[in-house]
Design a protein around this motif. Structure first.
Motif, PDB file in Angstrom:
ATOM      1  N   PHE A 223       0.797  -1.227   0.000  1.00 43.58           N
ATOM      2  CA  PHE A 223       0.000   0.000   0.000  1.00 43.58           C
ATOM      3  C   PHE A 223       0.833   1.283   0.000  1.00 43.58           C
ATOM      4  CE2 PHE A 223      -2.506   3.391   1.848  1.00 43.58           C
ATOM      5  CZ  PHE A 223      -3.717   3.288   1.180  1.00 43.58           C
ATOM      6  N   ASN A 224       1.687   1.400   0.967  1.00 38.48           N
ATOM      7  CA  ASN A 224       2.407   2.666   1.077  1.00 38.48           C
ATOM      8  C   ASN A 224       3.437   2.871  -0.032  1.00 38.48           C
ATOM      9  OD1 ASN A 224       1.128   4.006   3.087  1.00 38.48           O
ATOM     10  ND2 ASN A 224       2.410   3.202   4.727  1.00 38.48           N
ATOM     11  N   ALA A 225       4.015   1.766  -0.476  1.00 41.70           N
ATOM     12  CA  ALA A 225       4.937   1.871  -1.604  1.00 41.70           C
ATOM     13  C   ALA A 225       4.194   2.419  -2.818  1.00 41.70           C
ATOM     14  CB  ALA A 225       5.539   0.509  -1.921  1.00 41.70           C
ATOM     15  N   LEU A 226       3.004   1.879  -3.008  1.00 42.06           N
ATOM     16  CA  LEU A 226       2.167   2.326  -4.112  1.00 42.06           C
ATOM     17  C   LEU A 226       1.857   3.815  -3.965  1.00 42.06           C
ATOM     18  CD1 LEU A 226       0.850   1.142  -6.586  1.00 42.06           C
ATOM     19  CD2 LEU A 226      -1.093   0.436  -5.192  1.00 42.06           C
ATOM     20  N   LYS A 227       1.507   4.178  -2.768  1.00 41.11           N
ATOM     21  CA  LYS A 227       1.181   5.573  -2.500  1.00 41.11           C
ATOM     22  C   LYS A 227       2.358   6.486  -2.842  1.00 41.11           C
ATOM     23  CE  LYS A 227      -0.647   8.632   1.095  1.00 41.11           C
ATOM     24  NZ  LYS A 227      -0.054   9.711   0.345  1.00 41.11           N
TER      25      LYS A 227
END
Lengths: 142, 142
Positions: B62-66
């Motif tokens: 999730f956060n990598a994507l963000k």
DNA sequence: CTGAATCCCCCGAGATACTG
DNA sequence: CAGTATCTCGGGGGATTCAG
């Protein structure tokens, strides 16, 4: 090149606004650093893609285009065409007859973007049922 | 197949609304008769395309994507991912560690739509300058 | 036939704050 | 880390009307 009949002439300039869609504190957080964002901001609205697809085969007159795109309003067709013309994707040709005939077609740039867009269109035709089913399945198991 | 760890379970159902975007007098003038309209209604928002592109190589957390999608808010990433999951384009895999790791990836269907979408991305990278110039030229001659 | 101008509503999406 | 819940606002786009 290719001298058209008339370059549209005066258009009473609408507003010059150029939305910018979602600038965070005026900082220019549009997607100017991201080409996809930038292009989608121009072509990713409700109607542009459909207009391009419908112009791919041959030039089409305004009302014919309107009839071929189900659900589009006169206003949005005008607005969308103007936007595409502005971005160099669409040409506008006026024949000063009475009543006037205005033909829209794709530029070379327009033809080139029509290729991936058509692929997307084909995908849509082939796979929308899969999407529908997936959605139903997802909604069932809540 | 491919039993995941947990099917997301309860999500406190948001509203069940399903907008319908611009129904004329409730008549269902969405684009259900036009596959392109229907697909664009699902994937033609501000972020879906970018998310798909960023998941094409490998699954991403999730956060990598963000971090990889400039300008997206946490909320919109969540909403977009949920929508893509619902349409069968994205998988969601939870590893019940602490802190939790949630990985998103493309389904087969997602991989297949990623192909034309990537083409569009390539086009964008190659031609955005042409579009910019066209726009400037158009704006000059008002 | 093609299009511009107005009015107005709705929903997409940002900001913020709170949970497991 | 990965979400969810609220509030809020701008602007995209429909309906309608007027014009060349």
């Amino acid at each position: 090149m290719n001298a058209r009949i008339k370059p549209a002439g005066t258009r009473t300039e609408p507003d010059t606004a150029v939305p910018l869609l979602h600038t965070t504190a005026g900082f220019a957080n549009d997607g100017s650093s991201c080409p996809i964002r930038e292009v989608l901001d121009r072509v990713g609205d409700t109607w542009s893609i459909l207009v391009i697809i419908n112009l791919q085969e041959q030039p089409v007159r305004f009302n014919a285009l309107k009839r071929s795109i189900e659900g589009i309003s006169q206003r949005m067709l005008t607005v969308t065409l103007r936007s595409l013309e502005r971005d160099g994707l669409v040409t506008r040709t006026v024949r000063p007859t009475t009543p006037p005939e205005v033909e829209y077609g794709l530029t070379e740039l327009g033809q080139s973007i029509a290729v991936p867009i058509s692929s997307l269109g084909s995908w849509a035709a082939s796979n929308r049922d899969s999407m529908r089913r997936a959605r139903e399945a997802f909604d069932l198991q809540s």
